[in-house]
Design a protein around this motif. Structure first.
Motif, short mmCIF file in Angstrom:
data_model
loop_
_atom_site.label_atom_id
_atom_site.label_comp_id
_atom_site.label_asym_id
_atom_site.label_seq_id
_atom_site.Cartn_x
_atom_site.Cartn_y
_atom_site.Cartn_z
N GLY A 116 -4.82 -38.71 -30.24
CA GLY A 116 -3.61 -39.44 -29.90
C GLY A 116 -3.82 -40.95 -29.88
N LYS A 117 -2.99 -41.64 -29.12
CA LYS A 117 -3.06 -43.10 -29.05
C LYS A 117 -4.09 -43.56 -28.01
N ILE A 118 -4.94 -44.49 -28.45
CA ILE A 118 -5.97 -45.04 -27.57
C ILE A 118 -5.88 -46.56 -27.60
N LYS A 119 -5.89 -47.19 -26.44
CA LYS A 119 -5.79 -48.65 -26.34
C LYS A 119 -7.12 -49.28 -26.74
N VAL A 120 -7.11 -50.09 -27.82
CA VAL A 120 -8.33 -50.78 -28.25
C VAL A 120 -8.08 -52.28 -28.45
N GLY A 121 -6.82 -52.71 -28.55
CA GLY A 121 -6.51 -54.12 -28.73
C GLY A 121 -6.97 -54.94 -27.54
N GLY A 122 -7.52 -56.13 -27.81
CA GLY A 122 -8.03 -56.97 -26.73
C GLY A 122 -9.44 -56.62 -26.32
N MET A 123 -10.08 -55.67 -27.06
CA MET A 123 -11.46 -55.26 -26.74
C MET A 123 -12.39 -55.65 -27.88
N SER A 124 -13.67 -55.71 -27.58
CA SER A 124 -14.67 -55.86 -28.62
C SER A 124 -14.86 -54.53 -29.32
N GLU A 125 -15.58 -54.53 -30.44
CA GLU A 125 -15.84 -53.27 -31.14
C GLU A 125 -16.59 -52.30 -30.24
N GLU A 126 -17.54 -52.80 -29.48
CA GLU A 126 -18.34 -51.94 -28.60
C GLU A 126 -17.47 -51.33 -27.50
N GLN A 127 -16.59 -52.13 -26.91
CA GLN A 127 -15.71 -51.60 -25.86
C GLN A 127 -14.74 -50.57 -26.43
N ALA A 128 -14.21 -50.84 -27.63
CA ALA A 128 -13.30 -49.89 -28.26
C ALA A 128 -14.02 -48.59 -28.60
N ARG A 129 -15.24 -48.70 -29.05
CA ARG A 129 -16.03 -47.50 -29.37
C ARG A 129 -16.22 -46.65 -28.12
N ASP A 130 -16.49 -47.30 -26.98
CA ASP A 130 -16.67 -46.56 -25.73
C ASP A 130 -15.38 -45.84 -25.34
N GLN A 131 -14.22 -46.45 -25.60
CA GLN A 131 -12.95 -45.81 -25.30
C GLN A 131 -12.76 -44.53 -26.12
N VAL A 132 -13.08 -44.63 -27.41
CA VAL A 132 -12.96 -43.46 -28.28
C VAL A 132 -14.00 -42.41 -27.90
N GLN A 133 -15.18 -42.86 -27.51
CA GLN A 133 -16.24 -41.94 -27.10
C GLN A 133 -15.81 -41.11 -25.89
N GLU A 134 -15.18 -41.76 -24.93
CA GLU A 134 -14.71 -41.04 -23.74
C GLU A 134 -13.65 -40.00 -24.11
N ALA A 135 -12.78 -40.37 -25.06
CA ALA A 135 -11.72 -39.43 -25.46
C ALA A 135 -12.27 -38.23 -26.20
N ILE A 136 -13.25 -38.43 -27.08
CA ILE A 136 -13.80 -37.32 -27.85
C ILE A 136 -14.68 -36.43 -26.99
N ASN A 137 -15.29 -37.01 -25.95
CA ASN A 137 -16.17 -36.21 -25.08
C ASN A 137 -15.40 -35.15 -24.29
N LEU A 138 -14.10 -35.33 -24.15
CA LEU A 138 -13.29 -34.35 -23.44
C LEU A 138 -13.16 -33.04 -24.22
N TYR A 139 -13.45 -33.09 -25.52
CA TYR A 139 -13.29 -31.91 -26.36
C TYR A 139 -14.59 -31.14 -26.56
N PHE A 140 -15.73 -31.78 -26.38
CA PHE A 140 -17.00 -31.13 -26.71
C PHE A 140 -18.00 -31.26 -25.56
N LYS A 141 -18.81 -30.24 -25.43
CA LYS A 141 -19.90 -30.27 -24.46
C LYS A 141 -21.12 -30.94 -25.07
N GLU A 142 -21.34 -30.68 -26.35
CA GLU A 142 -22.49 -31.32 -26.99
C GLU A 142 -22.14 -32.77 -27.38
N GLU A 143 -23.18 -33.53 -27.62
CA GLU A 143 -22.99 -34.97 -27.86
C GLU A 143 -22.40 -35.22 -29.24
#
Length: 272
Positions: A116-143
């Motif tokens: 879905g929609k994830i807020k990444v505007g106003g962030m650095s690439e690293e901060q935006a990556r962490d946002q997406v990482q948190e969202a994808i981690n909700l779906y999988f137990k493995e890394e």
């Protein structure tokens, strides 16, 4: 008397058409600045060069895990085939992620399959990556490894450059001279002491002025360009006589017209 005046006007015209070497030489020790010697260490200006993602940027988001089938549903269909099929040329001003990446909307959100929609505007690439990482981690137990990036440094040149338009440098950091080299350098009719840098900031834009002739530029906060910068080089007044490529032709045309007029005047004066 007429010949003397004509010769004087001719000399003024020729020398007025010339451009001083000081106006076209890069990185000089200009008067009023502390001299910078050769081999002297010049520290970079203390500026945060981390690019902040802006609305309408295009980013690439990729996922990797030990089992590729797990993340297939989170990958835009057809993106990988485009990448493998030669649509990633990126030459000139093309953005290699235009067809395969994800656009950030006007509110700073990026919409990803399943996530879905994830807020990444106003962030650095690293901060935006962490946002997406948190969202994808909700779906999988493995890394699951997330990679998020922009398509290099995209900038636009206007005015007296060898080549104008939108360019892309495929690096994470580039200097103002990298941008000049990629754009075919400046021509002789450019005001190198008056380069305007139009830079986007969070919520607005600022115009900065750069002197390419000044060696102190190496320690300037604008020595490094950023994504979406616009570079504009003003022309000199002599530009009205033609471009740098046809200036010699324009001067020759002016001299021809001058001597033709002088000849006609002499004939008319001689017949009186």
């Amino acid at each position: 008397m007429i010949k003397s005046h004509s010769l004087f006007i001719l000399i003024i015209f020729i020398f007025g058409s010339c451009i001083s070497n000081k106006r076209i030489t890069y990185l000089q020790n200009l008067a009023g600045n502390e001299p910078i010697d050769l081999n002297e260490f010049i520290p970079y200006a203390e500026v945060d060069y981390v690019y902040i993602l802006q609305p309408f940027d295009i980013i690439d988001v990729d996922f990797a895990t030990s089992d590729e089938e797990l993340v297939e549903a989170f990958t835009f269909q057809g993106a990988r085939s485009m990448m493998g099929g030669g649509m990633m040329g990126g030459g000139g001003g093309s953005d290699i992620f235009y067809f395969t990446g994800y656009g950030i909307d006007k509110d700073g959100f990026v919409e990803l399959p399943r996530l879905g929609k994830i807020k990444v505007g106003g962030m650095s690439e690293e901060q935006a990556r962490d946002q997406v990482q948190e969202a994808i981690n909700l779906y999988f137990k493995e890394e699951v490894f997330v990679r998020l990036r922009t398509a290099g440094i995209r900038y636009t040149t206007l005015g007296e450059f060898g080549s104008v338009g939108t360019k892309v440098i495929f690096r994470n950091r580039a200097t103002i001279f990298d941008a000049l080299a990629t754009s075919g350098e400046t021509n002789l009719l450019a005001k190198r002491e008056k380069l305007f840098l139009i830079r986007q900031y969070d919520g607005g834009t600022k115009i900065h002025q750069i002197n390419l002739n000044d060696r102190a530029l190496l320690a300037s906060p604008y020595f490094f360009i950023q994504n979406n910068d616009i570079l504009y080089l003003e022309p000199r007044k002599i530009r009205q006589f033609g471009t740098a490529d046809n200036l010699l032709g324009a001067v020759q045309l002016g001299l021809t017209a001058f001597f033709t007029g002088l000849l006609i005047y002499s004939i008319i004066s001689g017949n009186q």
